[in-house]
Design a protein around this motif. Structure first.
Motif: not given
Length: 340
Positions: A14-19, A42-44
């Protein structure tokens, strides 16, 4: 720009996906109950096109409300972990994930009828091919080979049946994506997770790269691996998988189709272990001890990647060595900080 709801947005993929969605210009709402890792940053998190809602994807009311202004739903919420995780919690995984997918589909059917929801993209698993006896596994094989024997694989196959049934009865468009062996950063010890043992080493129940790094960093020598090490996997970078999921969400040719998302490169567990060892213990002889394999430790998980390449234009571009150059130092830091 699409307006997307991602369930399980705080998870490993999920973290990669949102980014990726934000990088592609989409407006994103994430839904996660933090039940696995607890609150994560997260960074975003402060991105103007991102909003996180803390809530339960098995709550139909919550999901339906969030879908009122969404074009797309990416259904990623699920209990998931490495092989030790789904052998330790077979009932919990089956029961919780069935509740999540049933509620998600109920909410999506209603939102599609009354609102602007165009499609659901379901995140399945390569474990739907668990019982196959021929390789590579092609889309459609999951309907022809015996069903998975593990409760996790069986439930992921059920997710695909939910997707098709919602289309057959209610006309809810879908795309199914099957990530193969995600490798990436961000995996930490789960809140309620028991530890597992490898010799005298206590481990978090994480995926294979994290498990191997943990054992080496904690001084295990010779290195203990599950089974004979000849298990074949296709280790795929989390960023590549996220890109493939977004392509499948966006692409018109993906409607009511299913896709294997994976690198085309086969690697044995033994080769993976030796590559990690060489990064962490250079100059020290690589020696292994073979522990009994788990019951559902599939010997070969080899996908046919031609459909995703031909219909979506997707190929995984990050090599295993590039993944390990990024992920191994991150896991070492997580172990030293007590997060794994």
């Amino acid at each position: 720009m699409a307006h997307v709801l991602v369930t399980g947005s705080a998870g490993f993929i999920g973290g990669y996906l949102v980014q990726q969605l934000l990088a592609d210009g989409h407006d994103v709402v994430g839904l996660d109950d933090y039940s696995k890792y607890g609150p994560v940053t997260r960074s975003y998190d402060r991105h103007p096109r991102y909003r996180l809602v803390e809530g339960d994807a098995s709550d139909v009311t919550v999901v339906e409300e969030l879908l009122r202004d969404r074009d797309h739903l990416i259904a990623g919420a699920a209990l998931i972990g490495g092989i030790s995780y789904f052998h330790t919690y077979p009932y919990d995984l089956l029961a919780a994930n069935e509740r999540i997918i049933a509620s998600t589909c109920d909410a999506a059917i209603r939102a599609h009828r009354s609102g602007r929801l165009r499609k659901v993209t379901y995140i399945s698993s390569s474990m739907v091919f668990e019982s196959t006896d021929h390789w590579p596994s092609r889309e459609g094989d999951q309907l022809a080979v015996p069903p998975p024997r593990s409760s996790y694989g069986f439930q992921k196959l059920a997710t695909e049946y939910f997707a098709r049934a919602a289309w057959d009865q209610y006309g809810l468009p879908y795309t199914i994506v099957r990530p193969f062996n995600c490798v990436g950063v961000g995996e930490i010890r789960a809140l309620a997770q028991a530890t597992c043992s490898s010799g005298t080493i206590k481990l978090a129940m994480s995926h294979v790269v994290s498990d191997l790094v943990q054992k080496i960093v904690k001084g295990q020598h010779p290195l203990r691996i599950l089974g004979d090490g000849r298990q074949v996997r296709h280790y795929t970078y989390g960023g590549d998988l996220a890109r493939g999921i977004v392509l499948a969400m966006e692409h018109e040719s993906a409607t009511n189709e299913d896709f294997n998302l994976s690198t085309a490169e086969s690697t044995t567990v033994l080769d993976l272990a030796e590559r990690i060892w060489s990064r962490l213990r250079p100059g020290v002889p690589f020696e292994v001890v073979n522990d009994p394999a788990f019951e559902h430790d599939v010997q070969k998980r080899i996908p046919d990647v031609s459909k995703a390449r031909d219909l979506l234009g997707f190929t995984a571009g990050v090599s295993l060595d590039e993944m390990l150059d990024e992920v191994v130092p991150w896991v070492v830091g997580a172990v030293e900080a007590g997060r794994l």
